[in-house]
Design a protein around this motif. Sequence first.
Motif, PDB file in Angstrom:
ATOM      1  N   ASP A 103      27.022 -59.413  76.144  1.00  0.00           N
ATOM      2  CA  ASP A 103      27.160 -59.490  77.588  1.00  0.00           C
ATOM      3  C   ASP A 103      26.390 -60.721  78.073  1.00  0.00           C
ATOM      4  O   ASP A 103      25.199 -60.631  78.353  1.00  0.00           O
ATOM      5  CB  ASP A 103      26.639 -58.199  78.209  1.00  0.00           C
TER       6      ASP A 103
ATOM      7  N   PRO B   5      42.065 -61.573  79.327  1.00  0.00           N
ATOM      8  CA  PRO B   5      41.316 -60.329  79.185  1.00  0.00           C
ATOM      9  C   PRO B   5      41.627 -59.648  77.847  1.00  0.00           C
ATOM     10  O   PRO B   5      42.396 -60.181  77.037  1.00  0.00           O
ATOM     11  CB  PRO B   5      41.814 -59.488  80.363  1.00  0.00           C
ATOM     12  N   SER B   6      41.088 -58.465  77.631  1.00  0.00           N
ATOM     13  CA  SER B   6      41.249 -57.774  76.342  1.00  0.00           C
ATOM     14  C   SER B   6      42.700 -57.523  75.962  1.00  0.00           C
ATOM     15  O   SER B   6      43.011 -57.361  74.789  1.00  0.00           O
ATOM     16  CB  SER B   6      40.481 -56.453  76.352  1.00  0.00           C
ATOM     17  N   THR B   7      43.594 -57.521  76.908  1.00  0.00           N
ATOM     18  CA  THR B   7      45.018 -57.294  76.640  1.00  0.00           C
ATOM     19  C   THR B   7      45.796 -58.598  76.480  1.00  0.00           C
ATOM     20  O   THR B   7      47.020 -58.603  76.545  1.00  0.00           O
ATOM     21  CB  THR B   7      45.652 -56.473  77.777  1.00  0.00           C
ATOM     22  N   VAL B   8      45.096 -59.700  76.261  1.00  0.00           N
ATOM     23  CA  VAL B   8      45.741 -61.016  76.218  1.00  0.00           C
ATOM     24  C   VAL B   8      46.826 -61.080  75.142  1.00  0.00           C
ATOM     25  O   VAL B   8      46.677 -60.546  74.054  1.00  0.00           O
ATOM     26  CB  VAL B   8      44.713 -62.140  76.009  1.00  0.00           C
ATOM     27  N   ASP B   9      47.944 -61.688  75.510  1.00  0.00           N
ATOM     28  CA  ASP B   9      49.020 -62.022  74.582  1.00  0.00           C
ATOM     29  C   ASP B   9      49.793 -63.187  75.181  1.00  0.00           C
ATOM     30  O   ASP B   9      49.388 -63.761  76.192  1.00  0.00           O
ATOM     31  CB  ASP B   9      49.913 -60.824  74.266  1.00  0.00           C
TER      32      ASP B   9
ATOM     33  N   GLY C 216      48.302 -64.335  78.887  1.00  0.00           N
ATOM     34  CA  GLY C 216      47.188 -65.259  78.779  1.00  0.00           C
ATOM     35  C   GLY C 216      47.499 -66.647  79.304  1.00  0.00           C
ATOM     36  O   GLY C 216      48.652 -67.004  79.529  1.00  0.00           O
TER      37      GLY C 216
ATOM     38  N   SER D 155      31.750 -61.796  77.324  1.00  0.00           N
ATOM     39  CA  SER D 155      32.282 -60.563  76.739  1.00  0.00           C
ATOM     40  C   SER D 155      33.639 -60.186  77.323  1.00  0.00           C
ATOM     41  O   SER D 155      34.325 -59.314  76.789  1.00  0.00           O
ATOM     42  CB  SER D 155      31.294 -59.404  76.926  1.00  0.00           C
ATOM     43  N   ALA D 156      34.057 -60.851  78.396  1.00  0.00           N
ATOM     44  CA  ALA D 156      35.346 -60.552  79.031  1.00  0.00           C
ATOM     45  C   ALA D 156      36.445 -61.538  78.625  1.00  0.00           C
ATOM     46  O   ALA D 156      37.568 -61.430  79.093  1.00  0.00           O
ATOM     47  CB  ALA D 156      35.181 -60.570  80.552  1.00  0.00           C
ATOM     48  N   ILE D 157      36.125 -62.495  77.747  1.00  0.00           N
ATOM     49  CA  ILE D 157      37.087 -63.515  77.343  1.00  0.00           C
ATOM     50  C   ILE D 157      37.620 -63.184  75.950  1.00  0.00           C
ATOM     51  O   ILE D 157      36.842 -62.985  75.008  1.00  0.00           O
ATOM     52  CB  ILE D 157      36.431 -64.919  77.310  1.00  0.00           C
ATOM     53  N   TYR D 158      38.939 -63.141  75.825  1.00  0.00           N
ATOM     54  CA  TYR D 158      39.595 -62.843  74.551  1.00  0.00           C
ATOM     55  C   TYR D 158      40.594 -63.949  74.231  1.00  0.00           C
ATOM     56  O   TYR D 158      41.094 -64.626  75.125  1.00  0.00           O
ATOM     57  CB  TYR D 158      40.307 -61.495  74.616  1.00  0.00           C
TER      58      TYR D 158
ATOM     59  N   ASP E 282      44.072 -65.009  71.744  1.00  0.00           N
ATOM     60  CA  ASP E 282      45.195 -64.631  70.889  1.00  0.00           C
ATOM     61  C   ASP E 282      45.893 -65.926  70.481  1.00  0.00           C
ATOM     62  O   ASP E 282      45.649 -66.975  71.079  1.00  0.00           O
ATOM     63  CB  ASP E 282      46.154 -63.706  71.639  1.00  0.00           C
TER      64      ASP E 282
END
Length: 67
Positions: free
Chosen positions: A1, A23-27, A31, A48-51, A53
């Motif tokens: 965090d 976000p965690s659901t990025v595709d 994205g 921690s909020a950046i993902y 793919d």
Amino acid sequence: DVAVKGLIVIADIDNGGNIYVGPSTVDSSTGVKLPPGGILPCGNVNLSAIYIDSDVSGEGISYYYTI
């Protein structure tokens, strides 16, 4: 965090496909798309909020941030 004042995500120039940041659901449909060598500057985010793919498994990025 880790809350940061600035973040820069850079897709590796040698990537064979696109990178997606979100976000965690990025595709590929949700994205922000970065082509090879693409740069995405962001301000005031929590790491921690950046993902990430990618179109192709094993692709890479570099990132830099300021606290």
